[in-house]
Scaffold this motif. Sequence first.
Motif, PDB file in Angstrom:
ATOM      1  N   LEU A  76       0.859  -1.184   0.000  1.00  0.00           N
ATOM      2  CA  LEU A  76       0.000   0.000   0.000  1.00  0.00           C
ATOM      3  C   LEU A  76       0.890   1.227   0.000  1.00  0.00           C
ATOM      4  O   LEU A  76       1.701   1.425   0.901  1.00  0.00           O
ATOM      5  CB  LEU A  76      -0.913   0.000   1.231  1.00  0.00           C
ATOM      6  CG  LEU A  76      -1.823   1.234   1.394  1.00  0.00           C
ATOM      7  CD1 LEU A  76      -2.811   1.340   0.238  1.00  0.00           C
ATOM      8  CD2 LEU A  76      -2.565   1.164   2.737  1.00  0.00           C
ATOM      9  N   ASP A  93      -4.126   1.314  -3.872  1.00  0.00           N
ATOM     10  CA  ASP A  93      -5.405   0.666  -3.568  1.00  0.00           C
ATOM     11  C   ASP A  93      -6.460   0.930  -4.631  1.00  0.00           C
ATOM     12  O   ASP A  93      -7.520   0.310  -4.616  1.00  0.00           O
ATOM     13  CB  ASP A  93      -5.923   1.163  -2.212  1.00  0.00           C
ATOM     14  CG  ASP A  93      -7.212   0.468  -1.785  1.00  0.00           C
ATOM     15  OD1 ASP A  93      -7.202  -0.766  -1.626  1.00  0.00           O
ATOM     16  OD2 ASP A  93      -8.230   1.164  -1.639  1.00  0.00           O
ATOM     17  N   ALA A 115      -6.753   1.772   3.703  1.00  0.00           N
ATOM     18  CA  ALA A 115      -6.336   2.569   2.558  1.00  0.00           C
ATOM     19  C   ALA A 115      -6.811   4.013   2.691  1.00  0.00           C
ATOM     20  O   ALA A 115      -6.068   4.956   2.406  1.00  0.00           O
ATOM     21  CB  ALA A 115      -6.855   1.956   1.262  1.00  0.00           C
TER      22      ALA A 115
END
Length: 340
Positions: A76, A93, A115
């Motif tokens: 991420l 994401d 996220a």
Amino acid sequence: MTTTYKIITSESNTATTIDTLIRFLTPFLPSSLSVVAHLRAPPRPPSLTIYSSFDLDILLNKKVEESRASCALPALFSIATQCGPILRFFCSDEHNIDDDDGRRGTAETDESKVAAAHVKSFFESWVPILLQESSGRPCLIGSLRHCWVPFLKTWAVRVGIGAQKYIWDLSLASSFLMNHGDLASPLAVPPGFILTQLSASEIPRVIETSGLTRSREEVQQRLPYSLCLRRSGGETGTSTVAGWALIRADGTIGTLWIEPKFRGKGYTRYILYGLVQTQRRLLAVAGEDDEKFCINVGVMKDNIAAAGLFEALGWKRAWKGFWVAVAPADSPDILSASRA
């Protein structure tokens, strides 16, 4: 708060940095198109400012493939690229956001919440720095997914109307067009017509027909990236013009127009095919491979005819993108009467 890493490239390493970032972000296409197109747009800038949520030295000091293999890169991450007052943003994401409005489903997962918190924290860590260094002048961040826009509300002075993004892979575009109608030749045009650039004398008509406010200077700068279908042998002027398109160097079509008396004849296909060839030439000049590059366009929600056209021609309906103008909280709001 998410740690933000910032680098400002110099003339000596800008090209290498851009090439590395493009290789890193290419597997995330088309979701990463906004940043990749920004990086690939010729001519390349002498310097570039990059904000990221991970240490960019991991990429710049190693080969991308080696960094991935060693799991040194986070799963991420977020990255923003800046050239002048224009910025583009991407979060890894985004490939999990399948709604064309850029919104998640009603049932958010733990991963999506993580996220969202990551992006919010990322903006909070570098947008104040950006605005402090902009000396009070607004900056534009785009083309953002809807779900990220609220995280900029502290600094937003204007949020643009969302435009539905359609994308067209260059190789697929060529194959599609070559198999339709009279487009069997790369130089094919309707009988009695030619493809040229727009001329300066046609700028007023471009401005008049545009759905957005455009200055003469803005259109003038984009004439080298324009394509106009006109009657061959005619004098330059709007009376001979059937239609035109303006494409940015990053592959975004900013304007596509067919004059009313020429509509319904399939002329749009010729202009779009010409844009494919133009974009390939631009990429060749920049030394770029067009294998995974996309021409893209944003269509306003009330433009049903344009949406139907692009879908009929094989364009992929992607996400809805928003441009957000940001400025310091204590700066004069020159873009709107109240903050968004």
